[in-house]
Design a protein around this motif. Structure first.
Motif, PDB file in Angstrom:
ATOM      1  N   LEU A   1       8.387  51.264  25.991  1.00 39.61           N
ATOM      2  CA  LEU A   1       9.438  51.116  26.259  1.00 39.61           C
ATOM      3  C   LEU A   1      10.815  51.487  25.328  1.00 39.61           C
ATOM      4  O   LEU A   1      11.044  51.290  24.453  1.00 39.61           O
ATOM      5  CB  LEU A   1       9.336  49.618  25.878  1.00 39.61           C
ATOM      6  N   ASN A   2      11.706  52.171  26.095  1.00 40.24           N
ATOM      7  CA  ASN A   2      12.742  52.704  24.700  1.00 40.24           C
ATOM      8  C   ASN A   2      14.205  52.492  25.393  1.00 40.24           C
ATOM      9  O   ASN A   2      14.339  51.918  26.665  1.00 40.24           O
ATOM     10  CB  ASN A   2      12.441  54.135  24.912  1.00 40.24           C
ATOM     11  N   ARG A   3      15.196  52.369  24.801  1.00 40.80           N
ATOM     12  CA  ARG A   3      16.442  51.802  25.441  1.00 40.80           C
ATOM     13  C   ARG A   3      17.122  53.271  24.739  1.00 40.80           C
ATOM     14  O   ARG A   3      18.748  52.829  24.842  1.00 40.80           O
ATOM     15  CB  ARG A   3      16.709  50.463  24.299  1.00 40.80           C
ATOM     16  N   LYS A   4      17.194  53.681  25.863  1.00 40.92           N
ATOM     17  CA  LYS A   4      17.954  54.609  25.358  1.00 40.92           C
ATOM     18  C   LYS A   4      18.957  55.008  26.847  1.00 40.92           C
ATOM     19  O   LYS A   4      18.529  54.185  27.888  1.00 40.92           O
ATOM     20  CB  LYS A   4      17.252  56.653  25.362  1.00 40.92           C
ATOM     21  N   THR A   5      20.214  55.855  26.490  1.00 42.77           N
ATOM     22  CA  THR A   5      21.073  55.577  27.124  1.00 42.77           C
ATOM     23  C   THR A   5      20.994  55.980  28.514  1.00 42.77           C
ATOM     24  O   THR A   5      20.050  56.922  28.098  1.00 42.77           O
ATOM     25  CB  THR A   5      22.695  56.432  26.529  1.00 42.77           C
ATOM     26  N   VAL A   6      21.034  55.418  29.519  1.00 40.14           N
ATOM     27  CA  VAL A   6      20.688  56.495  30.652  1.00 40.14           C
ATOM     28  C   VAL A   6      21.934  57.085  31.036  1.00 40.14           C
ATOM     29  O   VAL A   6      22.942  56.850  31.251  1.00 40.14           O
ATOM     30  CB  VAL A   6      21.217  56.005  32.030  1.00 40.14           C
ATOM     31  N   THR A   7      21.508  58.512  31.264  1.00 47.08           N
ATOM     32  CA  THR A   7      22.845  60.217  31.439  1.00 47.08           C
ATOM     33  C   THR A   7      22.114  60.322  33.236  1.00 47.08           C
ATOM     34  O   THR A   7      20.697  60.356  33.164  1.00 47.08           O
ATOM     35  CB  THR A   7      22.274  60.718  30.227  1.00 47.08           C
ATOM     36  N   PHE A   8      23.069  60.843  33.261  1.00 49.84           N
ATOM     37  CA  PHE A   8      22.396  60.914  34.994  1.00 49.84           C
ATOM     38  C   PHE A   8      22.285  62.645  35.015  1.00 49.84           C
ATOM     39  O   PHE A   8      22.966  62.984  34.448  1.00 49.84           O
ATOM     40  CB  PHE A   8      23.846  61.162  35.842  1.00 49.84           C
ATOM     41  N   TYR A   9      22.445  62.977  35.909  1.00 51.02           N
ATOM     42  CA  TYR A   9      21.810  64.493  35.882  1.00 51.02           C
ATOM     43  C   TYR A   9      23.399  65.701  35.955  1.00 51.02           C
ATOM     44  O   TYR A   9      23.684  66.262  35.537  1.00 51.02           O
ATOM     45  CB  TYR A   9      21.291  64.950  37.525  1.00 51.02           C
ATOM     46  N   PHE A  10      24.530  64.652  36.691  1.00 52.52           N
ATOM     47  CA  PHE A  10      25.479  65.408  36.505  1.00 52.52           C
ATOM     48  C   PHE A  10      26.143  65.563  35.104  1.00 52.52           C
ATOM     49  O   PHE A  10      26.839  66.175  34.840  1.00 52.52           O
ATOM     50  CB  PHE A  10      26.863  65.102  37.929  1.00 52.52           C
ATOM     51  N   GLU A  11      25.825  64.750  34.626  1.00 49.07           N
ATOM     52  CA  GLU A  11      26.294  64.659  33.074  1.00 49.07           C
ATOM     53  C   GLU A  11      25.610  65.951  32.568  1.00 49.07           C
ATOM     54  O   GLU A  11      26.457  66.393  31.635  1.00 49.07           O
ATOM     55  CB  GLU A  11      26.355  63.180  32.184  1.00 49.07           C
TER      56      GLU A  11
END
Ligand SMILES: [Zn+2]
Length: 121
Positions: free
Chosen positions: A102-112
């Motif tokens: 389980l990790n809580r990393k920030t969701v980054t989108f491909y476009f970012e």
């Protein structure tokens, strides 16, 4: 149902080329045929039917994003681990035994990631 304008073949190609064959959100490869056209700002939230409000998306991301804004979509995805821990015994078990992490990393989108010029994109 939103009233959506049917795009011409050339317009679909323009949307497709924006992410060079990838879903703008998860980054998976998509074909021009399977690409779904996502309204970045949903029509129901005042988004327009203009090309600058259209991004290529895979079926899954387009389905889950639905009428959410980009930030709302990010929040929904971020909630997934907590939901799974709460409601899915198989998932809890797999985490407990170290099969899933389980990790809580920030969701980054491909476009970012693409804007950041990260390697491999
Ligand atoms: Zn996707």
């Amino acid at each position: 149902m939103d009233k959506r304008r049917k795009l011409t073949k050339a317009e679909r190609q323009v949307v497709y080329d924006k992410m060079e064959g990838h879903c703008a959100y998860c980054g998976c490869e998509i074909s021009l045929q399977t690409m779904q056209v996502d309204h970045v700002t949903p029509l129901r939230k005042g988004g327009s039917e203009t090309m600058d409000n259209m991004w290529p998306a895979c079926r899954s991301c387009n389905h889950y994003k639905h009428t959410l804004t980009v930030e709302q979509f990010r929040q929904e995805i971020s909630k997934a681990p907590n939901r799974l821990m709460r409601y899915d015994t198989a998932y809890r078990l797999a985490v407990r035994f170290g099969l899933l992490e389980l990790n809580r990393k920030t969701v980054t989108f491909y476009f970012e990631r693409k804007e950041d010029g990260a390697d491999g994109l």
